[in-house]
Design a protein around this motif. Structure first.
Motif, PDB file in Angstrom:
ATOM      1  N   LEU B 425     -53.970   6.866  -1.520  1.00 42.05           N
ATOM      2  CA  LEU B 425     -55.385   6.941  -1.925  1.00 42.05           C
ATOM      3  C   LEU B 425     -55.988   5.546  -1.993  1.00 42.05           C
ATOM      4  N   TYR B 427     -54.774   2.687  -0.428  1.00 36.11           N
ATOM      5  CA  TYR B 427     -54.808   2.049   0.893  1.00 36.11           C
ATOM      6  C   TYR B 427     -55.910   2.630   1.783  1.00 36.11           C
ATOM      7  N   SER B 428     -56.175   3.939   1.626  1.00 35.59           N
ATOM      8  CA  SER B 428     -57.205   4.554   2.476  1.00 35.59           C
ATOM      9  C   SER B 428     -58.602   4.370   1.898  1.00 35.59           C
ATOM     10  N   GLU B 430     -59.807   6.048  -0.593  1.00 34.60           N
ATOM     11  CA  GLU B 430     -60.291   7.293  -1.188  1.00 34.60           C
ATOM     12  C   GLU B 430     -60.502   7.124  -2.689  1.00 34.60           C
TER      13      GLU B 430
END
Lengths: 313, 456
Positions: B425, B427-428, B430
């Motif tokens: 979450l 790293y992306s 989100e």
């Protein structure tokens, strides 16, 4: 009392039956040993607590009860449905349209047919690796193409919002098999029906809608049933793509956006060693697919047309 | 006539059996085969396979009673193949090299080697203490230590030179080298397409061509083990009953990472990692990362044919004023369902003996877990990787994470996935709030633990 002549006939029929069974016995044996056997075993395991290493312990319907209380079970089912709702109809329509185009009398049509069929002969792992490169947000070929038309491409497989849409696009790669089946169906439509429609003043669209579509509906039905089953078994591509993603959260990543039902089942079986639980998942999936398939079969009476069929009998 | 013939034949068979029984002294004793399952970690590259076969030949030519065979399994299939062998009653005699993580993953399947150690009165004092401890759990010892993989910072000297920034200090006592300083240096090394660094007001975070720092090859536990939490690399209390993944130190570490990606821009996010993965390159090799935090195994994997000069430095001090450098370790384990466990134990001893351990570690890239062979191994390091600070490698062992970031916890795989989902979450992008990520992850871990303890 049977006449000698009849006895000879019965004996011949029996002999033929025996020969038939003898010829199909390798398949029957294989089916029993490698399909029915494991199915029954998994049915048994689904009522046990089984970690593969120790003998299974009977725990009744606990696995099924826990399954329906498991958030990730519902999440994985949701991901699979979301994919199926888009990918299945899209694949059916896309392959049908391509088949209609490939059914036209144009120069080099056989070359086009070969071109469209070729991708479907490539195995799942190779296809997945290929598409990882295509979708690569930095070095792939797709985003620069999108940029040329003013669209900023997303991160695709590294973006939780775009990972499933990327898989949907990727799924169109393998429609060659469907196309061939549609093509066979299209070529089986009697030309006199088109001639009659023309005489009645039907235009191209009307001929397609009132002749081609109904006449090929059994083929569409066939592809729908097979597609439905295949979509709910979706695994290899996601496994390859998400397992090779650094910090994507592992299988089913990024951020569980591609946690398909079968991926979660696999994790339970081979990563968490909950083989009993995974078996119950397999049976729930079997029942879901069975229900959906039966639903499609029931609905077919309303939209599938079989030539020679007399309604109401 | 037929009865007569039968009698003669029966007599002949009986006589030959009698002769065989009496004169069998010269028949050679059959060797016990010890199958070594390779694929849980390293050991599957073609050159490693050749080296292992040579090792097997060496063993087989010097042992009359045992024969070894390396069974090479593709890494992607290790779990299914190993479990299939176990459930089929065909367990391999030895498994390895095993990381702490795969020991944890299949924890219940391993034999406790304590009785073998005691029976042989085996002296373990030559092994590095931490290496022994990593295999020691409350109810079992999973195997003899083979090798260690301490961690430190690999840095690209050319990038530092170009930015006019001092290299990270190699002095382990220098407390100025901390995570704040690492952030500061990493921002100076991060460049956009216009050549501006991440501290410049005109820096363009959408067009970064060079990152200052990377630690993307580890999961949540590994990434946060260095931040000085009481539980170090373990997301649970010592009795494994309470989830403590949302402890303040882990939150601080994860926020540092999140800010490093999304605020300070010196760490690449998921998109950058995905691009590297799909291109098959590591974060350090292409020369676009100033500092890469990794382990000794990266020497063999990534320190060959570099187009720039590189060196290594200790991992910095954390905000608690401690230095923790997570460690990986390898061993060989005996499945408890295996046949010929005594012979497997003999082979394990041979593989980790002072005479052989250097050769074995050379195949797998680990530091031999025996102190007595350190100088021999150092000479090999010098020959293979000239010009790096070897002291950093050996001294980093003293700062290892304990409890280890890969060690066993209940429902190891499930909890790993729950935590790594949180890291994903971040790293992306989100979810960039570390507290929120770890609070949610902690709740999930607690639920997993509760379910586990309800049936154990």
């Amino acid at each position: 009392m049977a006449k000698p002549h009849d006895r000879k006939n019965i004996s011949l029929a029996r002999r033929e039956s025996l020969w038939a069974y003898a010829f199909i016995s390798p398949w029957i044996l294989g089916f029993i040993i490698f399909t029915v056997g494991p199915m029954l075993a998994s049915l048994f395991f689904s009522f046990t607590d089984y970690n593969i290493v120790d003998p299974p312990r009977w725990n009744g319907i606990n696995n099924y009860v826990n399954l329906f209380q498991d958030d990730l079970f519902w999440h994985s089912l949701g991901v699979t449905f979301k994919f199926a709702v888009v990918a299945l109809p899209l694949g059916l329509v896309f392959s049908y349209l391509i088949a209609v185009l490939l059914n036209q009398k144009v120069r080099g049509v056989n070359v086009w047919r070969t071109i469209y069929f070729l991708p479907s002969v490539i195995a799942g792992v190779a296809v997945a690796l290929l598409w990882v490169r295509i979708f690569d947000p930095r070095y792939g070929i797709l985003n620069p193409l999108l940029e040329k038309i003013g669209i900023e491409g997303p991160g695709w497989f590294s973006d939780p919002q775009w990972a499933v849409p990327a898989l949907v696009i990727m799924s169109l790669w393998g429609v060659g098999g469907n196309i061939i089946i549609y093509l066979a169906g299209l070529q089986g439509v009697p030309t006199d029906l088109y001639d009659a429609a023309k005489v009645d003043g039907a235009n191209a669209w009307q001929r397609f809608w009132h002749v081609t579509l109904p006449m090929t509906s059994p083929v569409i039905f066939y592809n729908l049933v097979l597609g439905l089953i295949a979509t709910f078994q979706y695994f290899t591509e996601v496994y390859v793509i998400s397992s090779g993603n650094s910090n994507g959260g592992g299988l089913g990543g990024p951020a569980r956006s591609t946690l398909f039902y079968n991926i979660y089942l696999y994790q339970n079986a081979f990563k968490y060693f909950h083989m009993g639980y995974a078996s119950s998942m397999a049976w729930v999936l079997f029942i879901i697919v069975l229900c959906l398939t039966l639903l499609v079969f029931r609905s077919s009476a309303a939209w599938v047309y079989y030539e020679g069929e007399v309604k109401g009998r | 006539m037929r009865t007569k013939l039968f009698k003669v034949l029966a007599l002949l068979v009986f006589a030959s059996m009698l002769l065989a029984a009496c004169g069998g002294g010269a028949a050679p004793t059959e060797k016990v085969k010890v199958v070594i399952f390779v694929g849980m970690g390293t050991g599957t590259d073609p050159d490693q396979v050749d080296a292992q076969n040579a090792l097997a030949e060496k063993f087989n030519s010097t042992h009359d009673d045992i024969e070894i065979e390396f069974l090479i399994v593709p890494h992607e299939e290790y779990a299914t193949r190993y479990l299939a062998m176990l459930s089929g009653g065909n367990a391999p005699q030895l498994v390895g090299p095993n990381g702490v993580s795969t020991v944890a993953e299949f924890f219940d399947t391993w034999e406790d080697v304590t009785p073998y150690i005691e029976a042989d009165k085996l002296d373990l004092s030559d092994f590095y203490g931490p290496a022994v401890e990593l295999n020691q759990y409350p109810d079992k010892n999973t195997g003899l230590p083979l090798g260690l993989y301490p961690s430190y910072v690999y840095y690209n000297k050319d990038i530092f030179d170009a930015a006019g920034v001092d290299y990270p200090p190699h002095d382990f006592a220098d407390t100025s080298w901390n995570t704040d300083k690492l952030r500061e240096v990493a921002m100076l090394l991060t460049l956009d397409a216009n050549g501006k660094n991440a501290t410049d007001p005109d820096f363009d975070p959408e067009n970064i061509v060079q990152y200052g720092y990377d630690d993307s090859w580890d999961g949540m536990r590994g990434s946060l083990a260095n931040w000085g939490a009481e539980n170090v690399g373990r997301p649970t209390s010592a009795d494994y009953k309470t989830a403590i993944a949302d402890n303040p130190q882990w939150v601080q570490g994860l926020q540092w990472l999140s800010d490093g990606i999304w605020v300070d821009h010196f760490i690449g996010g998921a998109e950058v990692q995905a691009a590297r993965d799909s291109s098959g390159v590591d974060p350090f090799g292409p020369g676009t990362t100033g500092m890469f935090y990794s382990h000794t195994w990266f020497l063999a994997e990534g320190l060959h044919d570099l187009s720039f000069s590189a060196d290594i430095a200790p991992f910095p001090y954390n905000p608690q004023g401690e230095r923790v450098a997570r460690i990986d370790a390898d061993n060989f384990t005996i499945p408890k369902d295996a046949e010929h466990k005594q012979e497997a134990w003999e082979v394990m001893k041979w593989l980790t003996s002072p005479e052989v351990i250097v050769d074995v570690c050379r195949i797998y890239g680990c530091i031999p877990a025996r102190k007595s062979v350190q100088s021999t191994y150092l000479e090999m390091l010098k020959a293979d990787y000239p010009g790096i600070d070897y002291d950093v490698i050996f001294k980093s062992i003293d700062y290892l994470d304990k409890p280890n970031n890969e060690e066993w916890i209940p429902e190891w795989g499930k909890i790993e996935d729950a935590l790594n989902n949180g890291l994903s979450l971040v790293y992306s992008g989100e979810e960039k709030d570390a507290q929120k990520v770890l609070t949610d992850a902690n709740a999930e871990v607690q639920q997993i633990l509760d379910e586990y303890w309800a049936t154990h």
